[in-house]
Motif scaffolding. Structure first.
Motif, PDB file in Angstrom:
ATOM      1  N   SER B 251     -31.377 -26.829 -25.600  1.00  0.00           N
ATOM      2  CA  SER B 251     -32.177 -26.436 -26.759  1.00  0.00           C
ATOM      3  C   SER B 251     -31.405 -25.559 -27.717  1.00  0.00           C
ATOM      4  O   SER B 251     -31.929 -25.177 -28.761  1.00  0.00           O
ATOM      5  CB  SER B 251     -33.367 -25.594 -26.306  1.00  0.00           C
ATOM      6  OG  SER B 251     -34.448 -26.409 -26.023  1.00  0.00           O
ATOM      7  N   PRO B 300     -36.035 -35.373 -22.554  1.00  0.00           N
ATOM      8  CA  PRO B 300     -36.662 -35.845 -23.792  1.00  0.00           C
ATOM      9  C   PRO B 300     -37.244 -34.705 -24.603  1.00  0.00           C
ATOM     10  O   PRO B 300     -37.623 -33.666 -24.061  1.00  0.00           O
ATOM     11  CB  PRO B 300     -37.782 -36.767 -23.279  1.00  0.00           C
ATOM     12  CG  PRO B 300     -38.045 -36.343 -21.886  1.00  0.00           C
ATOM     13  CD  PRO B 300     -36.768 -35.770 -21.344  1.00  0.00           C
ATOM     14  N   GLY B 301     -37.315 -34.918 -25.907  1.00  0.00           N
ATOM     15  CA  GLY B 301     -38.015 -33.986 -26.787  1.00  0.00           C
ATOM     16  C   GLY B 301     -37.213 -32.795 -27.262  1.00  0.00           C
ATOM     17  O   GLY B 301     -37.793 -31.809 -27.704  1.00  0.00           O
ATOM     18  N   HIS B 302     -35.875 -32.854 -27.179  1.00  0.00           N
ATOM     19  CA  HIS B 302     -35.081 -31.715 -27.649  1.00  0.00           C
ATOM     20  C   HIS B 302     -34.420 -32.016 -28.977  1.00  0.00           C
ATOM     21  O   HIS B 302     -33.494 -32.802 -29.072  1.00  0.00           O
ATOM     22  CB  HIS B 302     -34.039 -31.315 -26.604  1.00  0.00           C
ATOM     23  CG  HIS B 302     -34.652 -30.581 -25.456  1.00  0.00           C
ATOM     24  ND1 HIS B 302     -34.911 -29.232 -25.494  1.00  0.00           N
ATOM     25  CD2 HIS B 302     -35.100 -31.026 -24.266  1.00  0.00           C
ATOM     26  CE1 HIS B 302     -35.482 -28.871 -24.364  1.00  0.00           C
ATOM     27  NE2 HIS B 302     -35.613 -29.933 -23.601  1.00  0.00           N
ATOM     28  N   GLU B 303     -34.900 -31.332 -29.980  1.00  0.00           N
ATOM     29  CA  GLU B 303     -34.438 -31.541 -31.348  1.00  0.00           C
ATOM     30  C   GLU B 303     -32.930 -31.310 -31.465  1.00  0.00           C
ATOM     31  O   GLU B 303     -32.238 -32.042 -32.169  1.00  0.00           O
ATOM     32  CB  GLU B 303     -35.185 -30.578 -32.270  1.00  0.00           C
ATOM     33  CG  GLU B 303     -35.048 -30.917 -33.737  1.00  0.00           C
ATOM     34  CD  GLU B 303     -35.823 -29.948 -34.617  1.00  0.00           C
ATOM     35  OE1 GLU B 303     -36.177 -28.857 -34.130  1.00  0.00           O
ATOM     36  OE2 GLU B 303     -36.054 -30.291 -35.782  1.00  0.00           O
ATOM     37  N   ALA B 304     -32.426 -30.292 -30.776  1.00  0.00           N
ATOM     38  CA  ALA B 304     -30.999 -29.962 -30.879  1.00  0.00           C
ATOM     39  C   ALA B 304     -30.133 -31.145 -30.430  1.00  0.00           C
ATOM     40  O   ALA B 304     -29.086 -31.415 -31.013  1.00  0.00           O
ATOM     41  CB  ALA B 304     -30.682 -28.715 -30.067  1.00  0.00           C
ATOM     42  N   TYR B 307     -30.111 -33.758 -33.226  1.00  0.00           N
ATOM     43  CA  TYR B 307     -29.242 -33.340 -34.323  1.00  0.00           C
ATOM     44  C   TYR B 307     -27.781 -33.574 -33.957  1.00  0.00           C
ATOM     45  O   TYR B 307     -26.972 -33.977 -34.787  1.00  0.00           O
ATOM     46  CB  TYR B 307     -29.455 -31.854 -34.659  1.00  0.00           C
ATOM     47  CG  TYR B 307     -30.478 -31.620 -35.741  1.00  0.00           C
ATOM     48  CD1 TYR B 307     -31.827 -31.459 -35.436  1.00  0.00           C
ATOM     49  CD2 TYR B 307     -30.092 -31.575 -37.079  1.00  0.00           C
ATOM     50  CE1 TYR B 307     -32.768 -31.259 -36.434  1.00  0.00           C
ATOM     51  CE2 TYR B 307     -31.024 -31.366 -38.080  1.00  0.00           C
ATOM     52  CZ  TYR B 307     -32.358 -31.211 -37.749  1.00  0.00           C
ATOM     53  OH  TYR B 307     -33.283 -31.006 -38.750  1.00  0.00           O
ATOM     54  N   ARG B 370     -43.284 -35.941 -28.700  1.00  0.00           N
ATOM     55  CA  ARG B 370     -42.253 -35.244 -29.455  1.00  0.00           C
ATOM     56  C   ARG B 370     -40.987 -36.096 -29.531  1.00  0.00           C
ATOM     57  O   ARG B 370     -40.351 -36.191 -30.576  1.00  0.00           O
ATOM     58  CB  ARG B 370     -41.957 -33.895 -28.780  1.00  0.00           C
ATOM     59  CG  ARG B 370     -40.863 -33.084 -29.436  1.00  0.00           C
ATOM     60  CD  ARG B 370     -41.263 -32.614 -30.804  1.00  0.00           C
ATOM     61  NE  ARG B 370     -40.211 -31.816 -31.439  1.00  0.00           N
ATOM     62  CZ  ARG B 370     -39.990 -31.765 -32.747  1.00  0.00           C
ATOM     63  NH1 ARG B 370     -40.743 -32.456 -33.573  1.00  0.00           N
ATOM     64  NH2 ARG B 370     -39.038 -31.006 -33.233  1.00  0.00           N
ATOM     65  N   GLU B 371     -40.671 -36.735 -28.391  1.00  0.00           N
ATOM     66  CA  GLU B 371     -39.486 -37.592 -28.332  1.00  0.00           C
ATOM     67  C   GLU B 371     -39.609 -38.724 -29.344  1.00  0.00           C
ATOM     68  O   GLU B 371     -38.655 -39.063 -30.047  1.00  0.00           O
ATOM     69  CB  GLU B 371     -39.308 -38.131 -26.906  1.00  0.00           C
ATOM     70  CG  GLU B 371     -38.112 -39.026 -26.717  1.00  0.00           C
ATOM     71  CD  GLU B 371     -36.789 -38.283 -26.647  1.00  0.00           C
ATOM     72  OE1 GLU B 371     -36.728 -37.092 -27.006  1.00  0.00           O
ATOM     73  OE2 GLU B 371     -35.788 -38.903 -26.253  1.00  0.00           O
TER      74      GLU B 371
END
Lengths: 330, 388
Positions: B251, B300-304, B307, B370-371
């Motif tokens: 994260s 799953p679901g980690h924006e970092a 990016y 979120r994923e």
């Protein structure tokens, strides 16, 4: 099943109205207890704090509740021989507080309370060969200082005394692949730094260097389901980013990319109806910093009960008009 | 008295506040156990006010405090900064003490290191460290300067890229064939070497204690640039040693950005990377891409992570474009250029479309809401790239 996401939940009973008179009372009373430990501990940002408080009061049309003579007298004591201005009496000069001081004096139409020639010379002396600015004589480099320098000189009508091309060149060298800006070349994009760089380029008439779609995209990805804005990916939302992000979007003409209603709801929910003032997010403790930026955010989003705020200088539009500064935004 | 006591307990490696709100008669508010310093809560405002007022009064040369022994100045500064490290004026007083010789750079670095254990993202502490380190670097540059070489930061960086500090795999394999003639080790200032390498540990500790620590990571980047002039050896070594960290902190966008900085800096020196170290930046990019997509699958679901995936893909695409531009230059008279150019174009196209299909068939169908959002955003970006 949803993975944990860094965000807040706005409670059902969250405040939905703007409590202007409570905020005016909060700022009005702030700093009257000068022996408070908290007050003493924050002396290193006193000049900035005064600027936040006064600007907030002016936005709410309550500036005359503040003690103009006391503030101007204080600023006079903070100017050093070098010309730079300190955060408080007995402290060292720095660009960050010099800008705040000039902003306050501009608000009060009292720039000549200090030796502006010396301020200009001191700011000019901080520019380096590669165009960057030191924060003070000790040599820290940061794009925030580029903004402080050009904003300060612009307010004093002396932008041309620095090497503008080089200053712009340095800021542009801090642009990252995502269209945003960090504190130095190669540093991570950060909403606060983005505001400073975009503001700097606006003041110097160089917004054409920015890829507005690319940057706009990164900026509006700061908005979270709660409606609040964060400053970088996977950070919590914070009311102050309602300013850094929103002002940047406004300058590059992408403000409409944000969901206005949910952001307004987030900002209003961050008020405290007992003490007055805004916090960084709903339920937290208030402070003048977040109070100003909460009001600024609402102003940018079209709230008519506060004055219009200039997105570049973070000062009331009417003040900018009075001193005759008009910038071309995108 | 507390201020003097603080001096003795200075050799702690960590400190914090003990929530004791009332003083007990005759008992010291300072507690030291195994190099950890504890300060009782009640005494902090008193300590701070006393030290702060005395110091500023001395600085202004008014009131009773017209003269203070340098040692006492240093003690008072320490007391103030341990409580409130954002007080930049007091850090400046420390700078003046260093310039006067009343304080060594090492002592001040130690104080900052202690402060970071309690205030891991303190901006002024990091800013002060950069001043101290720059001072050491400048001094080392001056003393190493012999008549044959001109002043340059490249020189000082070569001093620091010591053989023992860097992982053996990334030593230059061929010292003679490449243009950079400054490979052979010069007189290395061992203390400076140790100090600079220790700085990486300090950054890491601060990053561990405060997630997404912008100040710690941007300080680390500064170190690479200022102390090592982004030397390839150091970039490769850092790239290797930070890989575990980022798989354990999925994260932490700062950590990922650091790897992006390393990759970008390596790409900018890709000739030196392949020539001296026989490493192809494209291999590094592809490995990074695979590692990232694996992590996305696991977490799953980690924006970092998304990016980072976007950045790496963007760089891969960019390398293809660079190849295309190079082709254009070297084959300007070749009739086959159109064929080669369009082959490169379609390589870019194919890569993007393959990625689009992959994400559409995998992450977009995830049950994690979120994923799906993140995958959708990524797909929008790919489609935009395809249309360019």
């Amino acid at each position: 099943m949803a993975s944990q996401m860094k965000d807040v939940e706005i409670p059902e009973k969250a405040l939905k109205e703007l409590l202007l008179s409570k905020h005016a009372d909060y700022i009005g009373a702030y700093g009257t207890k000068k022996d408070d430990y908290e007050y003493v501990m924050t002396e290193y940002l006193r000049m900035n704090g005064i600027y936040w408080g006064l600007t907030a009061m002016d936005l709410m049309n309550q500036l005359d509740r503040m003690n103009k003579e006391e503030v101007i007298g204080f600023i006079k004591q903070c100017q050093h021989e070098s010309g730079g201005i300190a955060c408080s009496v007995g402290h060292d000069p720095h660009l960050l507080c010099t800008l705040s001081a000039i902003q306050i004096l501009t608000l009060y139409d009292a720039q000549d309370a200090v030796n502006t020639e010396k301020v200009i010379e001191w700011v000019r002396s901080l520019q380096q060969d590669n165009g960057c600015f030191y924060g003070d004589k000790w040599g820290e480099v940061d794009t925030r200082f580029s903004f402080c320098a050009v904003a300060c000189l612009s307010l004093l009508g002396k932008l041309d005394c620095i090497n503008i091309d080089k200053a712009v060149e340095f800021v542009v060298s801090c642009m990252n692949y995502d269209g945003g800006f960090g504190c130095r070349p190669g540093s991570e994009t950060h909403a606060g730094q983005v505001y400073c760089c975009v503001g700097m380029l606006a003041i110097t008439g160089c917004l054409h260097y920015i890829d507005a779609d690319l940057l706009g995209w990164w900026l509006c990805e700061r908005q979270l389901p709660s409606g609040g804005l964060n400053g970088r990916p996977e950070k919590l939302p914070d009311v102050c980013y309602s300013w850094w992000v929103l002002a940047s979007l406004k300058i590059i003409d992408r403000l409409h990319w944000i969901d206005k209603d949910s952001l307004i709801a987030f900002i209003l929910a961050s008020q405290d109806d007992e003490t007055g003032g805004f916090a960084d997010r709903p339920g937290d403790m208030v402070d003048p910093f977040h109070t100003l930026f909460g009001l600024c955010g609402l102003s940018l989003l079209g709230n008519k009960s506060v004055k219009a705020i200039n997105p570049v200088f973070c000062m009331p539009e009417e003040t900018m008009q009075r001193i005759g500064i008009q910038l071309d935004l995108l | 008295m507390i201020v003097k006591l603080l001096f003795f307990y200075f050799y702690s490696d960590e400190y914090d506040v003990i929530p004791v709100t009332e003083p007990v008669h005759n008992k010291s508010p300072l507690v030291v156990i195994e190099h950890k310093l504890g300060v009782e809560l009640w005494c902090i405002p008193i300590l701070y006010q006393y030290a702060y007022d005395k110091l500023l009064s001395w600085r202004a040369r008014d009131g009773t405090e017209k003269f203070l022994e340098p040692g006492e100045v240093c003690n008072l500064c320490r007391a103030v900064l341990l409580v409130n490290p954002e007080c930049y004026t007091v850090w400046n007083i420390r700078k003046e003490c260093v310039e006067n010789g009343d304080l060594t750079v090492d002592e001040d670095l130690k104080l900052g290191e202690l402060i970071l254990t309690k205030h891991p993202k303190s901006p002024e502490t990091f800013i002060h460290r950069r001043w101290l380190l720059q001072r050491l670097l400048n001094k080392s540059l001056l003393s190493s300067n012999d008549s044959n070489h001109s002043n340059s930061s490249v020189e000082s960086s070569e001093l620091l890229v010591g053989v023992d500090g860097i992982s053996v795999n990334f030593l230059p394999t061929n010292q003679n064939t490449c243009s950079n003639n400054h490979i052979l080790p010069k007189q290395i200032d061992r203390n400076l070497h140790r100090t600079v390498h220790h700085e990486f540990d300090i950054c890491l500790r601060a990053a561990e204690h405060y997630a997404c620590n912008y100040n710690a990571w941007s300080h680390r980047i500064w170190l690479i640039q200022a102390a090592f002039n982004s030397a390839v050896q150091v970039l490769l070594s850092e790239f290797r040693t930070t890989v575990t960290w980022f798989t354990q902190h999925v994260s932490d966008h700062c950590g990922f950005h650091y790897r992006q900085f390393l990759l970008k800096s390596l790409i900018n020196q890709s000739q030196a990377v392949s020539c001296k170290f026989h490493v192809d930046v494209n291999d590094l990019l592809n490995q990074e891409f695979d590692k990232t997509t694996d992590l996305i699958g696991t977490y799953p679901g980690h924006e970092a992570l998304w990016y980072h995936r976007k950045f790496v893909l963007h760089q891969i695409i960019d390398e293809i474009k660079t190849k295309k531009d190079q082709l254009r230059e070297t084959l300007s008279k070749d009739n086959g250029i159109d064929l080669k150019r369009s082959r490169v174009e379609s390589e870019r196209q194919q890569l993007l479309e393959k990625e689009l299909n992959l994400v559409s068939n995998k992450e977009l169908l995830s049950c994690d809401k979120r994923e799906c959002e993140l995958a959708n955003r990524y797909i929008v970006w790919i489609k935009r790239m395809l249309s360019l």
